[in-house]
Design an enzyme around this catalytic site. Structure first.
Site, PDB file in Angstrom:
ATOM      1  N   LYS A  95     -10.281  -4.248  12.279  1.00 53.56           N
ATOM      2  CA  LYS A  95      -9.152  -3.759  13.088  1.00 53.56           C
ATOM      3  C   LYS A  95      -9.004  -4.566  14.382  1.00 53.56           C
ATOM      4  CE  LYS A  95      -7.412  -0.697  10.359  1.00 53.56           C
ATOM      5  NZ  LYS A  95      -6.191  -1.106   9.619  1.00 53.56           N
ATOM      6  N   TYR A 109     -15.018  -1.720   9.327  1.00 49.53           N
ATOM      7  CA  TYR A 109     -13.634  -1.253   9.498  1.00 49.53           C
ATOM      8  C   TYR A 109     -13.145  -1.625  10.906  1.00 49.53           C
ATOM      9  CZ  TYR A 109      -9.767   2.167   9.617  1.00 49.53           C
ATOM     10  OH  TYR A 109      -8.542   2.800   9.716  1.00 49.53           O
ATOM     11  N   GLY A 123      -0.634   4.933  -0.902  1.00 51.23           N
ATOM     12  CA  GLY A 123      -1.765   5.478  -0.145  1.00 51.23           C
ATOM     13  C   GLY A 123      -1.359   6.661   0.730  1.00 51.23           C
ATOM     14  N   GLN A 124      -2.291   7.097   1.587  1.00 53.98           N
ATOM     15  CA  GLN A 124      -2.054   8.292   2.408  1.00 53.98           C
ATOM     16  C   GLN A 124      -0.819   8.133   3.301  1.00 53.98           C
ATOM     17  OE1 GLN A 124      -4.509   9.138   5.773  1.00 53.98           O
ATOM     18  NE2 GLN A 124      -4.127  11.331   5.721  1.00 53.98           N
ATOM     19  N   ILE A 169      -2.497  -7.600  -1.801  1.00 61.25           N
ATOM     20  CA  ILE A 169      -2.502  -8.269  -0.494  1.00 61.25           C
ATOM     21  C   ILE A 169      -3.415  -9.496  -0.469  1.00 61.25           C
ATOM     22  CG2 ILE A 169      -4.345  -6.897   0.581  1.00 61.25           C
ATOM     23  CD1 ILE A 169      -2.413  -6.826   3.095  1.00 61.25           C
ATOM     24  N   GLY A 226       0.833  -1.209   0.000  1.00 63.31           N
ATOM     25  CA  GLY A 226       0.000   0.000   0.000  1.00 63.31           C
ATOM     26  C   GLY A 226       0.862   1.252   0.000  1.00 63.31           C
ATOM     27  N   ILE A 250      -0.771  -1.789  -6.097  1.00 62.95           N
ATOM     28  CA  ILE A 250      -1.670  -2.571  -6.942  1.00 62.95           C
ATOM     29  C   ILE A 250      -1.850  -1.839  -8.278  1.00 62.95           C
ATOM     30  CG2 ILE A 250      -2.980  -3.876  -5.208  1.00 62.95           C
ATOM     31  CD1 ILE A 250      -5.099  -1.612  -5.347  1.00 62.95           C
TER      32      ILE A 250
HETATM   33  C1  AKB Z   1     -10.910   6.712   9.212  1.00 65.30           C
HETATM   34  O1  AKB Z   1     -11.463   7.788   9.454  1.00 65.30           O
HETATM   35  O2  AKB Z   1     -11.489   5.720   8.751  1.00 65.30           O
HETATM   36  C2  AKB Z   1      -9.437   6.585   9.532  1.00 65.30           C
HETATM   37  C3  AKB Z   1      -9.209   6.088  10.916  1.00 65.30           C
HETATM   38  C4  AKB Z   1      -9.442   6.968  12.071  1.00 65.30           C
HETATM   39  O3  AKB Z   1      -8.802   4.992  11.107  1.00 65.30           O
HETATM   40  N1  AKB Z   1      -8.789   7.841   9.341  1.00 65.30           N
END
Ligand code: AKB
Length: 318
Positions: free
Chosen positions: A147, A143, A11-12, A55, A8, A35
């Site tokens: 995590k 998300y 990316g940012q 990945i 990655g 990618i």
């Molecule tokens: C998001 O906003 O999804 C990310 C984070 C806080 O993990 N910047």
């Protein structure tokens, strides 16, 4: 760490971390994984090797690790929180399936692995203020689910197989180099772009919504310092709370107005991003990171605002 693969890299975080690591370890020792469709360009392309690393393709990861004799992997592939809600299956495939592939390669080829976690790993029943290192983690977003699961899987690979896995829980990251895409905290980057372009900012997050944020130079230092830290003092591994500042839209708006008094902001709250933000902590307690590997941020809101505006005004013209 001598030979590093960044998954990655465009990316940012990746675009800046790759360059910083190349400054420390020499360009040829840091491979920029990307990618198709997100190829490295300019200095990122020219300053060291690059390779296609999807990945979700374990063999491809293994081949690149083998070819470049990699001993540490920075795994930065992920869909951010808001976009992950629109593509939850893909978010799982990249976030968890991808991490599993990386950990398996690391187990077989003896690599250390850094995988960022996030303030998104917490949920609505987590203590909101000065959230402790060890606490309730029951997120309600895909998300967040990836995590927390990633933290557990990384700890499992350390305990069960001895893979040297390490991680920090990143707050919202603010940078003038590569914009983020699809996160809940993106507004805190976008607001500086609007201010520097002399445009009115439409804020998608409501006044009074506090979230932890961090300036990119501190975040890059955290990612490098934890990987270089002596693990003898580690009680935790996956993942450490780190923090530097917490604010709501009004506070960052007023910080910018100190430098651009005519700057204007209007609220048009995005219900998805707002509901995600409402489920996240207001601020994290990072004392374990400070004690176990010496974490200390350098930027606060004012020093970040000054630097962000100076860099962006240089780009867009005053
Ligand atoms: C998001 O906003 O999804 C990310 C984070 C806080 O993990 N910047």
């Amino acid at each position: 760490m001598k030979r590093i693969l960044i998954i990655g890299s465009t990316g940012q975080i990746g675009s800046e971390l790759t360059m910083k690591l190349r400054g420390i370890y020499d360009g040829e020792n840091v491979v920029a994984g990307y990618i198709p469709g997100a190829e490295p360009k300019g200095v990122l392309l020219e300053s060291g090797p690059s390779a296609i690393v999807d990945i979700t393709n374990a063999q491809q990861i293994a081949d690149v690790v083998e070819k470049y004799n990699i001993d540490a992997v920075y795994n930065l592939a992920a869909l951010l929180s808001a976009v992950a809600e629109s593509k939850p299956q893909l978010a799982w495939k990249i976030g968890l399936g991808g991490l599993f592939n990386v950990l398996e390669v690391a187990r077989e080829k003896h690599c250390a692995v850094f995988t960022p976690s996030s303030i998104g790993s917490f949920g609505p029943n987590t203590p909101r203020d000065k959230t402790p290192q060890d606490t309730i983690q029951r997120p309600r977003t895909m998300y967040g689910v990836t995590k927390v699961s990633g933290e557990l899987l990384s700890d499992y690979y350390y305990v069960r197989f001895g893979v040297d896995t390490r991680s920090v829980r990143f707050p919202g990251l603010i940078s003038y180099v590569t914009p983020p895409g699809g996160g809940t905290t993106d507004y805190a980057v976008d607001i500086y772009y609007s201010a520097a372009k002399k445009e009115k900012f439409i804020c998608p997050i409501a006044a009074g919504t506090f979230m932890d944020m961090m300036y990119m130079p501190d975040a890059l230092r955290a990612a490098i310092e934890i990987m270089e830290a002596d693990p003898a003092k580690f009680v935790h591994r996956n993942s450490f709370n780190i923090a530097s500042m917490s604010f709501d839209p009004e506070i960052i708006y007023n910080s910018i107005k100190k430098y651009i008094p005519e700057f204007e902001m209007e609220y048009q709250v995005d219900p998805l991003r707002q509901s995600i933000a409402d489920s996240w902590p207001n601020s994290l307690d990072d004392s374990c990171a400070r004690e176990e590997w010496g974490w200390k941020p350098e930027y606060d809101l004012d020093t970040m605002t000054k630097d962000m505006l100076a860099k962006l005004e240089e780009r867009f013209g005053k």
